[in-house]
Design a protein around this motif. Structure first.
Motif, mmCIF file in Angstrom:
data_model
loop_
_atom_site.group_PDB
_atom_site.id
_atom_site.type_symbol
_atom_site.label_atom_id
_atom_site.label_comp_id
_atom_site.label_asym_id
_atom_site.label_seq_id
_atom_site.Cartn_x
_atom_site.Cartn_y
_atom_site.Cartn_z
ATOM 1 N N ASP A 110 0.781 -1.158 0.067
ATOM 2 C CA ASP A 110 0.242 0.052 0.000
ATOM 3 C C ASP A 110 0.835 1.203 0.032
ATOM 4 O OD1 ASP A 110 -2.272 -1.511 0.202
ATOM 5 O OD2 ASP A 110 -2.631 -1.456 2.064
ATOM 6 N N GLY A 111 1.948 1.182 -0.674
ATOM 7 C CA GLY A 111 2.623 2.532 -1.063
ATOM 8 C C GLY A 111 3.680 2.743 0.021
ATOM 9 N N ASN A 112 3.955 1.772 0.834
ATOM 10 C CA ASN A 112 5.171 2.021 1.927
ATOM 11 C C ASN A 112 5.804 0.897 1.916
ATOM 12 O OD1 ASN A 112 4.166 4.630 3.277
ATOM 13 N ND2 ASN A 112 2.402 3.311 3.777
ATOM 14 N N ILE A 113 7.380 0.933 2.228
ATOM 15 C CA ILE A 113 8.094 0.083 2.106
ATOM 16 C C ILE A 113 8.577 -0.365 3.766
ATOM 17 C CG2 ILE A 113 10.510 -0.560 1.642
ATOM 18 C CD1 ILE A 113 10.507 1.665 -0.344
ATOM 19 N N TYR A 114 8.612 -1.560 3.954
ATOM 20 C CA TYR A 114 8.795 -2.200 5.177
ATOM 21 C C TYR A 114 10.036 -3.115 5.431
ATOM 22 C CZ TYR A 114 4.040 -0.745 6.095
ATOM 23 O OH TYR A 114 2.925 -0.025 6.150
ATOM 24 N N GLY A 115 10.886 -2.987 6.505
ATOM 25 C CA GLY A 115 12.132 -3.848 6.588
ATOM 26 C C GLY A 115 12.869 -3.495 7.756
ATOM 27 N N ALA A 116 13.982 -4.039 7.882
ATOM 28 C CA ALA A 116 14.779 -3.887 9.226
ATOM 29 C C ALA A 116 16.180 -3.179 8.561
ATOM 30 C CB ALA A 116 14.871 -4.997 9.670
ATOM 31 N N ASN A 117 16.674 -2.105 9.557
ATOM 32 C CA ASN A 117 17.727 -1.597 9.115
ATOM 33 C C ASN A 117 18.873 -2.103 9.794
ATOM 34 O OD1 ASN A 117 17.729 -0.445 11.647
ATOM 35 N ND2 ASN A 117 17.296 1.680 10.956
ATOM 36 N N TRP A 118 20.150 -1.621 9.625
ATOM 37 C CA TRP A 118 21.526 -2.145 10.128
ATOM 38 C C TRP A 118 22.008 -1.155 10.995
ATOM 39 C CZ3 TRP A 118 26.816 -0.600 9.468
ATOM 40 C CH2 TRP A 118 27.720 -1.518 10.042
ATOM 41 N N GLN A 119 22.335 -1.550 12.238
ATOM 42 C CA GLN A 119 23.115 -0.746 12.950
ATOM 43 C C GLN A 119 24.534 -1.121 13.228
ATOM 44 O OE1 GLN A 119 19.711 -0.665 16.179
ATOM 45 N NE2 GLN A 119 20.370 1.525 16.594
ATOM 46 N N HIS A 120 24.706 -2.432 13.450
ATOM 47 C CA HIS A 120 25.895 -3.282 13.057
ATOM 48 C C HIS A 120 25.287 -4.701 12.820
ATOM 49 C CE1 HIS A 120 25.259 -4.809 17.113
ATOM 50 N NE2 HIS A 120 25.318 -3.581 17.479
ATOM 51 N N ASN A 121 26.333 -5.510 12.656
ATOM 52 C CA ASN A 121 25.943 -6.833 12.117
ATOM 53 C C ASN A 121 25.130 -7.778 13.010
ATOM 54 O OD1 ASN A 121 27.353 -6.764 9.825
ATOM 55 N ND2 ASN A 121 29.165 -7.816 10.444
ATOM 56 N N ALA A 122 24.903 -7.044 14.322
ATOM 57 C CA ALA A 122 24.254 -8.100 15.152
ATOM 58 C C ALA A 122 22.959 -7.345 15.721
ATOM 59 C CB ALA A 122 25.146 -8.568 16.421
ATOM 60 N N LYS A 123 22.752 -6.036 15.084
ATOM 61 C CA LYS A 123 21.517 -5.277 15.695
ATOM 62 C C LYS A 123 20.816 -4.646 14.630
ATOM 63 C CE LYS A 123 20.445 -2.158 19.438
ATOM 64 N NZ LYS A 123 19.304 -3.026 19.862
ATOM 65 N N GLY A 124 19.695 -4.236 14.705
ATOM 66 C CA GLY A 124 19.042 -3.405 13.952
ATOM 67 C C GLY A 124 17.585 -2.988 14.223
ATOM 68 N N LYS A 125 17.030 -1.872 13.972
ATOM 69 C CA LYS A 125 15.705 -1.713 13.844
ATOM 70 C C LYS A 125 14.647 -1.919 12.742
ATOM 71 C CE LYS A 125 16.729 2.008 17.193
ATOM 72 N NZ LYS A 125 16.565 3.288 17.873
ATOM 73 N N TRP A 126 13.328 -1.847 12.988
ATOM 74 C CA TRP A 126 12.393 -1.802 11.979
ATOM 75 C C TRP A 126 11.817 -0.692 11.688
ATOM 76 C CZ3 TRP A 126 11.484 -6.864 9.904
ATOM 77 C CH2 TRP A 126 12.178 -7.832 10.582
ATOM 78 N N VAL A 127 11.961 -0.454 10.095
ATOM 79 C CA VAL A 127 11.321 0.823 9.398
ATOM 80 C C VAL A 127 10.470 0.724 8.542
ATOM 81 C CG1 VAL A 127 12.712 2.613 8.011
ATOM 82 C CG2 VAL A 127 14.011 1.393 9.967
ATOM 83 N N SER A 128 9.684 1.715 8.360
ATOM 84 C CA SER A 128 8.742 2.120 7.146
ATOM 85 C C SER A 128 9.160 3.337 6.223
ATOM 86 C CB SER A 128 7.478 2.095 7.528
ATOM 87 O OG SER A 128 6.443 2.266 6.473
ATOM 88 N N VAL A 129 9.272 3.209 5.109
ATOM 89 C CA VAL A 129 9.652 4.359 4.227
ATOM 90 C C VAL A 129 8.599 4.497 3.140
ATOM 91 C CG1 VAL A 129 11.196 5.208 2.608
ATOM 92 C CG2 VAL A 129 12.216 4.091 4.690
ATOM 93 N N ASN A 130 7.890 5.811 2.820
ATOM 94 C CA ASN A 130 7.095 6.004 1.789
ATOM 95 C C ASN A 130 7.852 5.846 0.404
ATOM 96 O OD1 ASN A 130 5.860 8.175 -0.233
ATOM 97 N ND2 ASN A 130 4.222 7.244 1.144
ATOM 98 N N TRP A 131 7.146 4.938 -0.396
ATOM 99 C CA TRP A 131 7.846 4.655 -1.408
ATOM 100 C C TRP A 131 7.953 5.997 -2.554
ATOM 101 C CZ3 TRP A 131 9.399 -0.001 -4.055
ATOM 102 C CH2 TRP A 131 9.414 0.002 -5.438
ATOM 103 N N GLU A 132 6.903 6.686 -2.621
ATOM 104 C CA GLU A 132 7.003 7.888 -3.564
ATOM 105 C C GLU A 132 7.906 8.896 -3.008
ATOM 106 O OE1 GLU A 132 6.401 10.152 -6.708
ATOM 107 O OE2 GLU A 132 5.528 8.234 -6.548
ATOM 108 N N SER A 133 7.930 9.277 -1.923
ATOM 109 C CA SER A 133 8.653 10.312 -1.473
ATOM 110 C C SER A 133 10.092 10.119 -1.025
ATOM 111 C CB SER A 133 7.941 11.197 -0.321
ATOM 112 O OG SER A 133 7.916 10.323 0.771
#
Length: 413
Positions: free
Chosen positions: A307-330
């Motif tokens: 529905d127009g948004n990207i979802y996934g996890a990001n990288w803080q270091h190889n053993a840690k990261g958070k979850w993120v949502s980004v708008n596809w268009e902007s």
């Protein structure tokens, strides 16, 4: 090799006539699975476990399903990648060694098989491409593609899921002589080669898009994102990615299949590399950078579009990261939040499935541009090693692979 069966529901509960799961990450390798009628909430202890198959071998690869048969790769003996076929009684039908595994780091099998027209296509950790009869397990042909074409594999081994395009199997080799080679999928004979733009074979599997009636293969080396004409191997365009790899860690580590939608391509690869959105020209012969996002740098768990948004996890270091949502268009970041740790993600029936990589937490979430809306979760207790295999969904069943164990859960309403 032995396999064990855990029957927590009667076998007749399986309806084996759903759409086959024939390649890595579902439709177009996008993480999208075209399932409906799935649970919107799980019991407190998680969905019903239907099957547990032990003895699949050590691996980070995902299973596929075709003709009511489960295919999965794993290491069952030293330095050898093995392809196994199981039925839905968890009985081993056959297994076959198909190539040398990667032995320098994280030695588990990496390649998710691809099914097409009665055959399985799979790559070893050292770049040997094989075609195996899906019914009998007989080797039909094999080529040591990286060695034969003077290819080069990046530092953690070959993780490619071979890409079938019509009667061809397209395979990235990297190196200074060629970028990609296409083989006749029935005979293994070379059909075309793409010239080299430099750079080794990175970790991301290629994907196929159809843009204005033209088939274009999207491939990534350690250096570039490349668009290749699927008919003849001509390189249509390239974009230098390594220019954004400014830290010492992760240089050349392009890790995820591109995400494509309506003439636009999103790539992401962890290590503080920005997420990049590109727009294709009308003729498909050029791309232009549309936006960069510094928050969503997915390590190797994939991203999805809902529905127009990207979802996934990001990288803080190889053993840690958070979850993120980004708008596809902007390219605007909707949110960034913690859920135990980073991991892989897929989507089906307008829900998100998160598989956290460190402790094995599996979560069901509602897509939302406002927050991470976890509905249910449970923890994988079986298997060993990092929880790096991507989940998969087939016919109302959730497939979770952890090392030597494959678990199948009922997520159908």
């Amino acid at each position: 090799m032995k396999s064990t069966l855990t029957l927590i529901a009667i076998f007749v509960a399986f309806n084996l006539f759903g759409q086959d799961l024939i390649e890595f990450r579902g439709v177009d390798r996008s993480g999208y699975y075209p399932e409906t009628g799935l649970l919107k909430q799980w019991p407190e202890t998680g969905p019903e476990l239907l099957l547990k198959i032990e003895g699949v071998g050590k691996g980070f690869s995902a299973p596929i399903v075709a003709n009511s048969t489960i295919y999965v790769t794993g290491i069952k003996e030293d330095s050898i990648d093995i392809l196994s076929a199981f039925n839905f009684k968890a009985e081993l039908l056959w297994d076959i060694p198909y190539g040398r595994s990667w032995t320098r780091s994280y030695i588990d099998s990496r390649s998710t098989p691809t099914y097409s027209d009665g055959n399985i296509y799979v790559s070893s950790g050292t770049g040997q491409l094989a075609c195996v009869d899906a019914q009998t397990g007989k080797l039909i042909w094999k080529v040591d593609a990286v060695q034969k074409y003077a290819g080069e594999i990046h530092r953690h081994g070959d993780a490619e899921a071979p890409l079938v395009v019509g009667d061809l199997v397209a395979y990235l080799v990297g190196g200074e002589e060629n970028t990609m080679v296409a083989f006749n999928k029935y005979t293994g004979e070379e059909v075309w080669k793409s010239k080299s733009l430099g750079g080794a074979k990175s970790y991301a599997s290629p994907s196929l898009i159809v843009y204005n009636n033209r088939k274009i293969i999207l491939a990534q080396t350690t250096d570039n994102l490349i668009g290749i004409n699927a008919e003849n191997g001509e390189i249509l365009w390239s974009y230098n990615l390594i220019q954004y790899h400014v830290k010492s860690q992760g240089v050349g580590g392009n890790t995820n299949p591109p995400l494509y939608h309506n003439g636009e391509i999103f790539v992401t690869s962890g290590y503080d590399h920005p997420g990049l959105m590109f727009s294709l020209s009308d003729d498909g012969n050029e791309i232009e950078l549309k936006w960069k996002n510094e928050t969503l740098d997915n390590h190797h768990g994939g991203v999805v579009l809902v529905d127009g948004n990207i979802y996934g996890a990001n990288w803080q270091h190889n053993a840690k990261g958070k979850w993120v949502s980004v708008n596809w268009e902007s390219g605007r970041t909707n949110w960034e939040t913690e859920f135990v740790n980073k991991g892989s993600i897929i989507t089906a029936d307008n829900m998100l499935y998160l598989y956290e990589e460190k402790r094995g937490n599996v979560a069901l979430a509602e897509p939302s541009a406002n927050e991470l809306k976890i509905v249910s979760s449970f923890t994988i207790e079986e298997g060993a090693g990092p929880h790096w295999a991507h989940p998969a969904i087939y016919n109302g069943k959730l497939f979770i692979r952890h090392g030597n164990v494959l678990m199948i859960y009922n997520i159908s309403e």
